[in-house]
Design a protein around this motif. Structure first.
Motif, PDB file in Angstrom:
ATOM      1  N   UNK A  44       0.873  -1.169   0.000  1.00 23.31           N
ATOM      2  CA  UNK A  44       0.000   0.000   0.000  1.00 23.31           C
ATOM      3  C   UNK A  44       0.910   1.217   0.000  1.00 23.31           C
ATOM      4  N   UNK A  45       1.100   1.809  -1.183  1.00 22.57           N
ATOM      5  CA  UNK A  45       2.116   2.849  -1.301  1.00 22.57           C
ATOM      6  C   UNK A  45       3.483   2.233  -1.088  1.00 22.57           C
ATOM      7  N   UNK A  46       4.213   2.734  -0.087  1.00 21.74           N
ATOM      8  CA  UNK A  46       5.539   2.195   0.238  1.00 21.74           C
ATOM      9  C   UNK A  46       5.505   1.180   1.372  1.00 21.74           C
ATOM     10  N   UNK A  47       4.326   0.906   1.916  1.00 18.13           N
ATOM     11  CA  UNK A  47       4.211  -0.028   3.036  1.00 18.13           C
ATOM     12  C   UNK A  47       3.897  -1.428   2.535  1.00 18.13           C
ATOM     13  N   UNK A  48       4.787  -2.373   2.805  1.00 19.15           N
ATOM     14  CA  UNK A  48       4.592  -3.747   2.362  1.00 19.15           C
ATOM     15  C   UNK A  48       3.437  -4.390   3.116  1.00 19.15           C
ATOM     16  N   UNK A  49       2.504  -4.967   2.368  1.00 19.18           N
ATOM     17  CA  UNK A  49       1.375  -5.674   2.974  1.00 19.18           C
ATOM     18  C   UNK A  49       1.666  -7.163   3.114  1.00 19.18           C
ATOM     19  N   UNK A  50       2.476  -7.708   2.210  1.00 25.57           N
ATOM     20  CA  UNK A  50       2.812  -9.125   2.302  1.00 25.57           C
ATOM     21  C   UNK A  50       3.363  -9.661   0.996  1.00 25.57           C
ATOM     22  N   UNK A  51       3.988 -10.838   1.079  1.00 25.41           N
ATOM     23  CA  UNK A  51       4.486 -11.561  -0.090  1.00 25.41           C
ATOM     24  C   UNK A  51       3.685 -12.855  -0.199  1.00 25.41           C
ATOM     25  N   UNK A  52       3.085 -13.089  -1.358  1.00 29.39           N
ATOM     26  CA  UNK A  52       2.182 -14.210  -1.560  1.00 29.39           C
ATOM     27  C   UNK A  52       2.798 -15.280  -2.447  1.00 29.39           C
ATOM     28  N   UNK A  53       2.453 -16.530  -2.167  1.00 29.48           N
ATOM     29  CA  UNK A  53       2.816 -17.680  -2.985  1.00 29.48           C
ATOM     30  C   UNK A  53       1.525 -18.344  -3.457  1.00 29.48           C
ATOM     31  N   UNK A  54       1.599 -19.392  -4.315  1.00 29.47           N
ATOM     32  CA  UNK A  54       0.376 -19.966  -4.894  1.00 29.47           C
ATOM     33  C   UNK A  54      -0.717 -20.297  -3.891  1.00 29.47           C
ATOM     34  N   UNK A  55      -1.957 -19.982  -4.277  1.00 24.88           N
ATOM     35  CA  UNK A  55      -3.166 -20.205  -3.482  1.00 24.88           C
ATOM     36  C   UNK A  55      -3.221 -19.372  -2.206  1.00 24.88           C
ATOM     37  N   UNK A  56      -2.498 -18.265  -2.207  1.00 23.46           N
ATOM     38  CA  UNK A  56      -2.593 -17.314  -1.099  1.00 23.46           C
ATOM     39  C   UNK A  56      -3.208 -16.017  -1.615  1.00 23.46           C
ATOM     40  N   UNK A  57      -3.915 -15.339  -0.722  1.00 25.95           N
ATOM     41  CA  UNK A  57      -4.654 -14.141  -1.115  1.00 25.95           C
ATOM     42  C   UNK A  57      -4.548 -13.066  -0.039  1.00 25.95           C
ATOM     43  N   UNK A  58      -4.461 -11.823  -0.497  1.00 26.43           N
ATOM     44  CA  UNK A  58      -4.545 -10.663   0.387  1.00 26.43           C
ATOM     45  C   UNK A  58      -5.776  -9.863   0.002  1.00 26.43           C
ATOM     46  N   UNK A  59      -6.592  -9.534   1.016  1.00 27.85           N
ATOM     47  CA  UNK A  59      -7.702  -8.613   0.838  1.00 27.85           C
ATOM     48  C   UNK A  59      -7.392  -7.378   1.671  1.00 27.85           C
ATOM     49  N   UNK A  60      -7.335  -6.215   1.003  1.00 24.20           N
ATOM     50  CA  UNK A  60      -6.986  -4.987   1.696  1.00 24.20           C
ATOM     51  C   UNK A  60      -8.117  -3.980   1.568  1.00 24.20           C
ATOM     52  N   UNK A  61      -8.619  -3.527   2.730  1.00 20.45           N
ATOM     53  CA  UNK A  61      -9.663  -2.507   2.767  1.00 20.45           C
ATOM     54  C   UNK A  61      -8.985  -1.143   2.747  1.00 20.45           C
ATOM     55  N   UNK A  62      -9.086  -0.441   1.617  1.00 21.71           N
ATOM     56  CA  UNK A  62      -8.389   0.826   1.457  1.00 21.71           C
ATOM     57  C   UNK A  62      -9.013   1.942   2.287  1.00 21.71           C
ATOM     58  N   UNK A  63     -10.264   1.783   2.684  1.00 18.16           N
ATOM     59  CA  UNK A  63     -10.935   2.798   3.496  1.00 18.16           C
ATOM     60  C   UNK A  63     -10.559   2.659   4.970  1.00 18.16           C
ATOM     61  N   UNK A  64     -10.588   1.416   5.456  1.00 15.98           N
ATOM     62  CA  UNK A  64     -10.288   1.169   6.872  1.00 15.98           C
ATOM     63  C   UNK A  64      -8.824   0.824   7.116  1.00 15.98           C
ATOM     64  N   UNK A  65      -8.055   0.670   6.036  1.00 15.52           N
ATOM     65  CA  UNK A  65      -6.649   0.301   6.141  1.00 15.52           C
ATOM     66  C   UNK A  65      -6.485  -1.046   6.865  1.00 15.52           C
ATOM     67  N   UNK A  66      -7.389  -1.992   6.549  1.00 15.67           N
ATOM     68  CA  UNK A  66      -7.383  -3.305   7.187  1.00 15.67           C
ATOM     69  C   UNK A  66      -6.956  -4.383   6.199  1.00 15.67           C
TER      70      UNK A  66
END
Length: 325
Positions: free
Chosen positions: A209-231
Motif C-alpha cells: 500500500x504505497x511504500x508499506x509492504x502488505x505481504x508476499x504471496x505464494x500460490x493459493x494465497x490471497x490478500x484482501x486490503x480494505x483501502x478505506x479502513x486500512x485493514x
C-alpha cells in the motif's frame, strides 16, 4: 492528507485539472511561507507551473545526495520567502518522489476497456497476457522501455507475466501496488466495498500500500486490503474459484444476494433489482455454477434464498421473496 491524495492533488494542479478549492489549498501552502503571496499572486498559471517545475529540477539535482542544497542566484528576486517556499515544496516532494520521477520521463499510455457483458484478452509488448473481466479498464505502455513494466488496473484482471528479473512488473490499483518478476495471479478492485484483492496462481507476488509492504504471496494465497479502513486479511484459497470468471463460471462463497446480483449484472450487462430490500442481505455459500444463461443461474441462487425472479419487458430483472429466515 495521505501520500496518495497528495500525489493526485499536485498531479491535477500541474496538469491544470484541479478545482478552485484545490488550487487555493496548494497556494495556501505557499502563502504560509513568509510573505510569498505578493510574488506568487502576480504569476499566471503557466509561470506558476514553470516555477514549480524548476523547483523540482533543483530538488532532483540534490535529493539523492547528502549535500546541503544551495539555491541559485536566479532565485534571489524572491528572497527569503522563496527559500522557505522551496523548503515547503521540497518536503512535500520527498513524499511522492516516484511520481515526480515518472513525470520527468513520461510514457504514452494506452487504455483498453472491457465493458459490462464482455471480457477481453490483451498481449502486452513483453509477451505477457492479461485477461480482463467485465467492467474493467487497463492502462499500459505500448512498449516497455524503462527499468520497470507498469500497468494501471481498474476492475478485475488475471495476469500471466513473462519472467524478466531485470525489469519487475508492477500493477497499480489505486494506492495498492502489486510487484512481480514473472508469475500468474488475479487482481480485483471492488470500489463499492473499498477492497483490493490479490490472489496468486503461480510464482511469488509482493503487495504494498504505497511504500508499506502488505505481504508476499505464494500460490493459493490471497490478500484482501480494505483501502478505506486500512485493514488487511490474508487467506489460503482455491485459485480455481477465484478465477472461475475466466471460464464463465460463478463461484458464490459466503456472498450476499446483493453482491451476487451485482456480479451477474456486470457479467451479463443486465439491470437486476430487488422488490424486497431485505433479500439483499441474505448470504449463501458453496455454489459454483458454469453457464452462459442468466435465467438458469438465477433459478439456482433464487432457490438457495427462497426467492423468485421475473424479467421485465425492457429486459431488466426483479427478484422478490420474503427474505432470509
Amino acid at each position: 492528507m495521505s501520500r496518495g491524495q497528495a500525489n493526485k492533488l499536485l498531479d491535477r494542479y500541474l496538469n491544470g485539472t484541479s478545482t478552485k478549492e484545490e488550487n487555493a489549498q496548494i497556494e495556501n501552502w505557499l502563502d504560509k511561507s513568509n510573505d510569498f503571496h505578493s510574488e506568487w499572486s502576480r504569476l499566471n498559471s503557466v509561470s506558476k507551473a514553470e516555477w514549480l517545475s524548476s523547483v523540482f529540477r533543483d530538488i532532483n539535482n540534490t535529493v539523492h545526495t547528502p549535500d546541503v542544497v544551495h539555491l541559485k542566484r536566479s532565485w534571489s528576486r524572491f528572497g527569503t520567502a522563496v527559500a522557505a517556499a522551496i523548503l515547503v515544496i521540497a518536503s512535500f516532494t520527498y513524499l511522492f518522489w516516484p511520481l515526480l520521477q515518472s513525470r520527468r520521463h513520461p510514457v504514452e499510455l494506452t487504455t483498453i476497456y472491457s465493458p459490462n457483458g464482455t471480457k477481453k484478452q490483451i498481449i502486452l509488448a513483453d509477451g505477457s497476457r492479461v485477461w480482463m473481466n467485465a467492467g474493467s479498464a487497463l492502462r499500459y505502455a505500448k512498449i516497455f522501455n524503462g527499468k520497470v513494466r507498469e500497468v494501471y488496473l481498474l476492475g478485475e484482471a488475471y495476469f500471466n507475466i513473462i519472467h524478466d528479473k531485470s525489469r519487475p512488473f508492477i500493477i497499480h490499483t489505486g494506492n495498492v501496488v502489486t510487484t512481480v518478476l514473472g508469475t500468474s495471479f488475479n487482481v480485483k478492485e471492488d470500489k463499492r466495498n473499498h477492497i483490493v484483492e490479490v490472489t496468486v496462481h503461480s510464482g511469488k507476488v509482493s503487495v504494498a500500500n504505497g511504500n508499506k509492504l502488505l505481504g508476499v504471496l505464494t500460490p493459493n494465497q490471497q490478500i484482501k486490503f480494505n483501502t478505506l479502513k486500512n485493514e488487511l486479511v490474508r487467506l489460503n484459497v482455491d485459485i480455481g474459484n477465484v478465477v472461475a470468471w475466466q471460464q464463465n463460471s460463478f463461484n458464490f462463497d459466503d456472498i450476499s444476494f446483493a453482491d451476487a446480483a451485482l456480479k451477474l449484472q456486470k457479467h451479463f450487462n443486465v439491470k437486476i433489482g430487488f422488490r424486497n430490500e431485505q433479500l439483499k442481505n441474505c448470504r449463501f455459500s458453496g455454489t459454483s455454477i458454469k453457464g452462459d444463461r442468466l435465467d438458469e443461474i438465477l433459478k439456482v441462487i433464487c432457490a438457495f434464498n427462497h426467492a423468485t425472479f421475473e424479467t421485465k419487458p425492457d429486459g431488466s430483472i426483479i427478484i422478490e421473496g420474503s427474505g432470509c429466515n
